[in-house]
Design a protein around this motif. Structure first.
Motif, PDB file in Angstrom:
ATOM      1  N   ASP A 127      -8.411  -9.655 -13.676  1.00  0.00           N
ATOM      2  CA  ASP A 127      -8.643  -8.860 -12.519  1.00  0.00           C
ATOM      3  C   ASP A 127      -7.659  -9.039 -11.445  1.00  0.00           C
ATOM      4  N   VAL A 128      -6.696  -8.006 -11.352  1.00  0.00           N
ATOM      5  CA  VAL A 128      -5.526  -8.051 -10.371  1.00  0.00           C
ATOM      6  C   VAL A 128      -5.731  -7.155  -9.314  1.00  0.00           C
ATOM      7  N   ARG A 129      -5.396  -7.344  -8.201  1.00  0.00           N
ATOM      8  CA  ARG A 129      -5.498  -6.446  -6.956  1.00  0.00           C
ATOM      9  C   ARG A 129      -4.219  -6.712  -6.253  1.00  0.00           C
ATOM     10  N   THR A 130      -3.585  -5.564  -5.674  1.00  0.00           N
ATOM     11  CA  THR A 130      -2.408  -5.636  -5.005  1.00  0.00           C
ATOM     12  C   THR A 130      -2.585  -4.991  -3.550  1.00  0.00           C
ATOM     13  N   VAL A 131      -2.011  -5.816  -2.615  1.00  0.00           N
ATOM     14  CA  VAL A 131      -2.023  -5.462  -1.376  1.00  0.00           C
ATOM     15  C   VAL A 131      -0.756  -5.350  -0.889  1.00  0.00           C
ATOM     16  N   VAL A 132      -0.124  -4.220  -0.405  1.00  0.00           N
ATOM     17  CA  VAL A 132       1.264  -3.967   0.099  1.00  0.00           C
ATOM     18  C   VAL A 132       1.175  -4.045   1.520  1.00  0.00           C
ATOM     19  N   ILE A 133       2.432  -4.758   2.037  1.00  0.00           N
ATOM     20  CA  ILE A 133       2.268  -5.044   3.547  1.00  0.00           C
ATOM     21  C   ILE A 133       3.546  -4.123   4.058  1.00  0.00           C
ATOM     22  N   ASP A 134       3.319  -3.557   5.015  1.00  0.00           N
ATOM     23  CA  ASP A 134       4.522  -2.513   5.785  1.00  0.00           C
ATOM     24  C   ASP A 134       4.454  -2.752   7.285  1.00  0.00           C
ATOM     25  N   ASP A 135       4.811  -3.738   7.683  1.00  0.00           N
ATOM     26  CA  ASP A 135       4.451  -4.208   9.199  1.00  0.00           C
ATOM     27  C   ASP A 135       5.548  -3.773  10.113  1.00  0.00           C
TER      28      ASP A 135
END
Lengths: 333, 333
Positions: A127-135
Motif C-alpha cells: 500500500d503506497v501513497r504519494t504526497v507531492v510538495i510544492d511550497d
C-alpha cells in the motif's frame, strides 16, 4: 572547477560512502541502485516514509534518515531525479507491513519516477501513497516543473510526518497529515551566486557583482526577478511579503519559521536575516512558535537563502517537538 | 560585496540578535559588551566553561552555548579578539561558585585579552584557570600567532570539557582534562577560495582557478604552500599525513575524526573527503571510534575543509558521548 572531488562521475557514490561510515549507527547505504536506508529498517508495523531527489541539496534527504524522520532516501545524480528502480528498491527494503508514504518534491522527473515506482510497489501488493510538495511561491512553472517547485518546506514535511509514523500513526493518518502540511507551508528563496554542477564544471548562471536573483530555485532555476542586491532588511521583506500574501498568513497565526542557507551563505548572515524575519512577523501579529535556522536544503555552494513559513496546528507542533535522531537533525534522545 | 547584511558595522550585533531569538530556550545575549550566556547561568556549584574569539567562525562559539558545553561565549568583531571587559563580564555572569575555566584559541590578541580578563576576575576572588588550544600543525608561527594556531580541535575541547563540568567535575579535573585534550588533538586545513570580511569588502587573498592553499588558517592566514588543486584522495592525504606524523598517532590508537567545512564547501564534498580520511586511518590501523562531519569552525564563506584528529582516552570518549543541547550540537536529551 574548485571542488574537493576525485572525478565528477563518482562524486555521489563517494559521498554516500562517507555518509555511511560517518553514521553507521543511523543508516546504511545500498549501491546500485543507490539508497540510504535507516539501519533498523524495515521497522515492523510502522508506516515507512520515503523521499529522495537529486543530490547536491545535502543534508536533504540522506541526512534526514533515522528514527523520527525518514526510513529511506533515494539520491539521484547531482540535480537529477532518482530512477524508478531506485525508489522501488527502497520501498521494498523499508516496507514494514503498514504501508509506505512517498514524499516527493514537485519536479517533473521526480513526480514521474516516484509514480512509476509506486505502481511497481503496488503490483507487489504494498500500500503506497504519494504526497507531492510544492511550497515555492516564487513562480508558477519553471525549468523543471509544471506547477510550483518543492523546496524548503520539504524538511518540515519530512520531520512532522516522520514523527507521526514513528509514533505509530497509520498510513491514512500520515497521508492526511502530509497533505495538511503541504497545504499550509510556503517558501521563497534568493541567490547571490551560482552553484557549479560537478559534471558541468562551470557556474549554472552569472550574476553581476551588484545583483541578486529573487525567487530562485534550488537548482539555480530563474526566479521572479534579477535585481540590485538589497540591504538585508529589504531583502528579507522581499521574500516574506509574497509568502505571507500567498496562503495568506494572518494575524493570530502560529507559525514555524525556517531560515535556510542555500549552502554558501554563512551562519553570521543567516542569523542576521532570521532576526529580521522574526521582527516582520511580530509586527504582523504572527507568533513564531518554533524555528529552524541553518543549511538544510542547499544548492551545492550557492550563496543565498530561503524562508519557509508553516502555519502550525497543535498536531503538527507536537510532531515537530517529537524526538528525532538523524545525521542533520537530532533532539530529544 | 555579496552578503546578506545591512551594513558592515552592525553585522555581529544583528546576527547575535537573530541567534538570541532563534534559541531563547538555550541562551541569552547581553549587549555592550557582547556576551552569549547560557539561559540558566549561573548554574550554582558547577564549573563554568567560557570561550570566545572573533566572529565569522560560526557556529563557533555562540552555537555551543548550552547544557553540556559552554556557559558563555564572547564574540568579538569579525576576525577580531573579544575585549578584556567582554570576557570579564561573561566570567562574572556565569560564575556559579565552583570556578571558571577559560578555553582560548592561540591567537595573540585572544591570549592577551583573556589573560587580562582572568586577572580582573581573580581580583574579584573568582578562581579562574586558562587553557590555550594550539592544534594546527600547519605552521609554527603565523600572521596573528606566536606558536601554533587554535582551530578545529576547539570544538572537541569545548564538548568534552563542557560535559565534564556538566557532570559535576571540579575545576582541577576540568583543567586537567582540557590539557589532556590539547595534548592529544591535531588539525590541518586547506582552502579553495578566500573569505570576505564585511568591513573590508574584498576577498582576503586571491587564488588562481587551479590553486589551493594548504595549511591555511581560519582567518585565511597563509599556510604551508600554495599548490595546484589536487584530487580529493591526494588532498585528504596532504592534510592527514602531517597530522598523523605530528603527535604522532600510531597503529592501535582510538581516535575521533572531525571533518570540518570552512563554510563554503558543501556536505556533498565534505562527506566524500570524510570517507577518504576513514580509509587512510583504517589502512594505518587507527580506529575511528567517533566522528563529527559538518561546518563547525568556519571562515565566513571560505571554501575549504580541515581535518582534526583526537586520540581518545576512555574518559574523553564518555564525555564526548554525554548529552549536549546547544544550537549547533545536540544529542542525548
Amino acid at each position: 572547477m574548485k571542488k574537493i572531488i576525485n572525478e565528477p562521475g563518482t562524486v555521489v557514490a563517494e559521498s554516500l560512502r562517507g555518509l555511511a561510515v560517518a553514521h553507521a549507527d543511523l543508516l546504511r547505504v545500498v549501491d546500485d541502485p543507490a539508497q540510504v536506508l535507516r539501519v533498523d529498517a524495515p521497522v515492523a508495523g510502522k508506516v515507512a516514509v520515503v523521499s529522495g531527489g537529486g543530490s547536491g541539496h545535502e543534508p536533504l534527504h540522506g541526512g534526514f534518515v533515522g528514527p523520527g524522520m525518514l526510513d529511506a532516501a533515494c539520491p539521484g545524480a547531482v540535480f537529477t531525479s532518482p530512477t524508478p528502480d531506485q525508489v522501488h528498491a527502497a520501498v521494498t527494503a523499508v516496507h514494514g507491513g503498514a504501508g509506505v508514504l512517498l514524499l516527493v518534491k514537485n519536479y517533473t522527473g521526480d513526480v514521474l519516477n516516484f509514480e512509476t515506482a509506486a505502481e511497481l510497489a503496488a503490483a507487489d501488493g504494498i500500500d503506497v501513497r504519494t504526497v507531492v510538495i510544492d511550497d515555492d511561491v516564487a513562480v508558477q512553472d519553471s525549468t523543471w516543473t509544471a506547477g510550483r517547485r518543492g523546496v524548503g518546506g520539504t524538511v518540515l514535511l519530512e520531520k512532522i510526518v516522520g514523527a507521526a509514523a514513528e509514533s505509530g500513526a497509520d498510513l491514512d493518518t500520515c497521508e492526511r497529515l502530509a497533505r495538511a502540511v503541504v497545504a499550509d507551508v510556503r517558501s521563497m528563496g534568493m541567490a547571490l551566486s551560482a552553484p557549479t554542477v560537478p559534471h558541468v564544471g562551470t557556474p549554472s548562471f552569472e550574476l553581476a557583482a551588484d545583483e541578486m536573483e529573487v525567487g530562485i530555485g534550488i537548482h539555480g532555476e530563474p526566479g521572479r526577478a534579477r535585481t540590485p542586491l538589497l540591504p538585508a532588511d529589504a531583502l528579507v521583506a522581499s521574500l516574506l511579503d509574497p509568502i505571507l500574501a500567498d496562503l495568506p498568513f494572518a494575524e493570530g497565526d502560529d507559525v514555524l519559521l525556517f531560515t535556510n542557507s542555500m549552502g554558501g551563505t554563512p551562519l553570521l548572515e543567516l542569523y542576521l536575516a532570521h532576526g529580521i524575519a522574526e521582527d516582520v512577523l511580530a509586527a504582523r501579529g504572527i507568533e513564531v512558535k518554533r524555528r529552524l535556522v541553518g543549511p538544510y536544503v542547499t544548492s551545492l555552494e550557492m550563496q543565498g537563502m530561503s524562508l519557509t513559513l508553516l502555519r502550525l496546528s497543535e498536531e503538527m507542533l507536537s510532531y515537530w517537538d517529537a524526538p528525532v535522531h538523524t545525521a542533520a537533525l537530532r533532539w530529544g534522545r
